[in-house]
Motif scaffolding. Sequence first.
Motif, mmCIF file in Angstrom:
data_model
loop_
_atom_site.group_PDB
_atom_site.id
_atom_site.type_symbol
_atom_site.label_atom_id
_atom_site.label_comp_id
_atom_site.label_asym_id
_atom_site.label_seq_id
_atom_site.Cartn_x
_atom_site.Cartn_y
_atom_site.Cartn_z
ATOM 1 N N ARG A 125 29.273 16.871 -13.828
ATOM 2 C CA ARG A 125 28.511 15.712 -14.422
ATOM 3 C C ARG A 125 29.610 14.526 -14.139
ATOM 4 O O ARG A 125 30.384 14.815 -14.992
ATOM 5 C CB ARG A 125 27.648 15.649 -14.927
ATOM 6 C CG ARG A 125 27.261 14.330 -15.342
ATOM 7 C CD ARG A 125 26.644 13.999 -16.648
ATOM 8 N NE ARG A 125 26.289 12.369 -17.353
ATOM 9 C CZ ARG A 125 24.587 12.239 -18.067
ATOM 10 N NH1 ARG A 125 25.021 12.992 -18.727
ATOM 11 N NH2 ARG A 125 25.082 10.909 -17.938
ATOM 12 N N VAL A 126 29.856 13.693 -13.644
ATOM 13 C CA VAL A 126 30.985 13.038 -13.525
ATOM 14 C C VAL A 126 30.388 11.530 -13.689
ATOM 15 O O VAL A 126 29.602 11.061 -13.352
ATOM 16 C CB VAL A 126 31.896 12.845 -11.906
ATOM 17 C CG1 VAL A 126 33.216 12.036 -12.333
ATOM 18 C CG2 VAL A 126 32.673 14.087 -11.728
ATOM 19 N N ALA A 127 31.095 11.350 -14.845
ATOM 20 C CA ALA A 127 30.405 10.216 -15.520
ATOM 21 C C ALA A 127 31.527 9.606 -16.792
ATOM 22 O O ALA A 127 32.678 10.156 -17.429
ATOM 23 C CB ALA A 127 29.198 10.282 -16.596
ATOM 24 N N GLY A 128 31.237 8.300 -16.916
ATOM 25 C CA GLY A 128 32.901 7.663 -17.793
ATOM 26 C C GLY A 128 32.289 8.535 -20.135
ATOM 27 O O GLY A 128 31.747 9.464 -19.818
ATOM 28 N N SER A 129 32.929 8.199 -20.207
ATOM 29 C CA SER A 129 33.061 9.254 -21.624
ATOM 30 C C SER A 129 32.255 9.206 -22.482
ATOM 31 O O SER A 129 32.037 9.102 -23.507
ATOM 32 C CB SER A 129 34.466 8.727 -22.681
ATOM 33 O OG SER A 129 35.652 9.003 -21.432
ATOM 34 N N ASP A 130 31.736 7.511 -22.174
ATOM 35 C CA ASP A 130 30.946 7.175 -23.343
ATOM 36 C C ASP A 130 29.412 8.087 -23.241
ATOM 37 O O ASP A 130 28.105 9.100 -24.162
ATOM 38 C CB ASP A 130 30.409 6.013 -24.015
ATOM 39 C CG ASP A 130 30.234 5.061 -22.404
ATOM 40 O OD1 ASP A 130 29.895 6.123 -21.037
ATOM 41 O OD2 ASP A 130 30.030 4.006 -22.344
ATOM 42 N N ALA A 131 28.862 8.208 -21.565
ATOM 43 C CA ALA A 131 28.122 8.957 -21.315
ATOM 44 C C ALA A 131 28.164 10.410 -21.111
ATOM 45 O O ALA A 131 26.695 10.860 -22.027
ATOM 46 C CB ALA A 131 27.618 8.395 -19.943
ATOM 47 N N LEU A 132 29.374 10.831 -21.451
ATOM 48 C CA LEU A 132 29.050 12.115 -21.671
ATOM 49 C C LEU A 132 29.382 12.815 -23.179
ATOM 50 O O LEU A 132 29.251 13.739 -23.530
ATOM 51 C CB LEU A 132 31.001 12.941 -21.387
ATOM 52 C CG LEU A 132 31.354 12.910 -19.699
ATOM 53 C CD1 LEU A 132 32.272 12.800 -18.921
ATOM 54 C CD2 LEU A 132 29.511 13.672 -19.101
ATOM 55 N N GLU A 133 29.439 11.593 -23.913
ATOM 56 C CA GLU A 133 30.101 12.669 -25.657
ATOM 57 C C GLU A 133 28.126 12.156 -25.406
ATOM 58 O O GLU A 133 28.258 12.301 -26.658
ATOM 59 C CB GLU A 133 30.799 11.095 -26.277
ATOM 60 C CG GLU A 133 30.680 11.467 -27.474
ATOM 61 C CD GLU A 133 31.402 10.618 -27.863
ATOM 62 O OE1 GLU A 133 32.315 10.151 -28.887
ATOM 63 O OE2 GLU A 133 31.596 8.858 -27.357
ATOM 64 N N ALA A 134 27.188 11.054 -25.201
ATOM 65 C CA ALA A 134 26.041 10.881 -25.618
ATOM 66 C C ALA A 134 25.416 12.217 -25.279
ATOM 67 O O ALA A 134 24.741 12.720 -25.943
ATOM 68 C CB ALA A 134 25.209 9.855 -25.414
ATOM 69 N N ALA A 135 25.736 12.715 -24.608
ATOM 70 C CA ALA A 135 24.698 13.502 -23.691
ATOM 71 C C ALA A 135 25.776 14.734 -24.400
ATOM 72 O O ALA A 135 24.613 15.875 -24.353
ATOM 73 C CB ALA A 135 25.233 13.941 -21.407
ATOM 74 N N LEU A 136 27.146 15.351 -24.621
ATOM 75 C CA LEU A 136 27.048 15.776 -25.214
ATOM 76 C C LEU A 136 26.388 16.597 -27.077
ATOM 77 O O LEU A 136 25.657 17.405 -26.916
ATOM 78 C CB LEU A 136 28.716 16.333 -25.744
ATOM 79 C CG LEU A 136 29.412 17.824 -26.500
ATOM 80 C CD1 LEU A 136 29.003 18.811 -25.462
ATOM 81 C CD2 LEU A 136 30.972 17.678 -26.836
ATOM 82 N N ALA A 137 26.707 15.624 -27.262
ATOM 83 C CA ALA A 137 25.341 15.090 -28.894
ATOM 84 C C ALA A 137 24.523 15.356 -28.533
ATOM 85 O O ALA A 137 23.370 15.893 -30.026
ATOM 86 C CB ALA A 137 25.619 13.739 -29.592
ATOM 87 N N GLU A 138 23.649 15.490 -27.480
ATOM 88 C CA GLU A 138 22.143 15.456 -27.007
ATOM 89 C C GLU A 138 21.829 16.914 -26.579
ATOM 90 O O GLU A 138 20.803 16.990 -26.608
ATOM 91 C CB GLU A 138 21.337 14.917 -26.519
ATOM 92 C CG GLU A 138 21.346 14.626 -25.694
ATOM 93 C CD GLU A 138 20.613 13.487 -24.058
ATOM 94 O OE1 GLU A 138 20.884 12.755 -22.986
ATOM 95 O OE2 GLU A 138 20.861 11.981 -24.760
ATOM 96 N N GLY A 139 23.175 17.599 -26.105
ATOM 97 C CA GLY A 139 23.064 18.928 -25.815
ATOM 98 C C GLY A 139 22.206 18.701 -24.515
ATOM 99 O O GLY A 139 22.048 20.216 -23.468
ATOM 100 N N SER A 140 22.815 17.936 -23.300
ATOM 101 C CA SER A 140 22.173 17.773 -22.415
ATOM 102 C C SER A 140 23.104 18.555 -21.608
ATOM 103 O O SER A 140 23.568 18.548 -20.243
ATOM 104 C CB SER A 140 21.644 16.569 -21.456
ATOM 105 O OG SER A 140 22.649 15.968 -21.334
#
Length: 287
Positions: A125-140
């Motif tokens: 998944r290629v995205a901005g750091s804010d989106a990736l950080e949120a996705a990581l925190a929610e486990g996706s």
Amino acid sequence: MELRQLRYVVAVAEEANFTRAAARCFVVQSALSHQIKALEKELGVALFARTSRRVELTAAGEAFLPAARASLEAAERAAADAAAATGQLRGQLSVGVIPTVTAVDVPAALGVFRRLHPAVRIALRVAGSDALEAALAEGSIDVCLLGLPENRHPRGVASRLLVTDRHVAVLSREHPLAENSQLQLQDLAQEKFADFPAGTPGRAQSDLAFTTAGVHRDVAFEAMAADLMVGLVRHNLAVTLLPSRYAPTDPALVAIPITDGPSRAEYLAWSDFNPSAAARAFLDTIE
């Protein structure tokens, strides 16, 4: 209730079409429809509203879907963990990457990982750091590579600093400032800029530097794709600031150091809440 029934519900919800969902699940449509009807009878509710042309989740279906997905993920995780106990990794590895990553050669790292663990499916998944950080925190996603302003650390996740880097000004070789050996932000005050969208971490580091320097700038073009920004620069429509390690080597462009320019830190980040065996193995590969 069977896992295949949950899988069929998720497929129909995502495809919004019974025929496509059946093809995705490698079953005939009549079998898929029969299993969903059997599940609805067992639950005592309709999961889908159906017409000859349209399929939608009902309110009950909307409520059912998150738990169905979680159950399927748990089943996959159980199978992967069991295989890992015998030394064979299975399951899926989800990796998030910012568009301008430089600290890790991601294809090379995935090549090493794939040779060691060929049964693991890999999702990028290629995205901005804010989106990736949120996705990581929610486990996706399992692991990601982030680029943040130097004074901002990843939040709510485990991380390791990989590299810091200063930005350079990327200009068309035809630009009047192209012959300079170095620049200050003030020298770029009258330029049209291409940059990441306002509010994203990729943009924040440059905005902060200009604010600190007391310089106003005009961001005329916003894009999440760094190669698109570079294309605008190549046609002399704008200038941009990029990490020096990412700045392209192109005879039509110049990259000039900025004495008071922004800095960026790249991080390897992951969830330390029960990471999968595949995630742990990929972190070992990066190490």
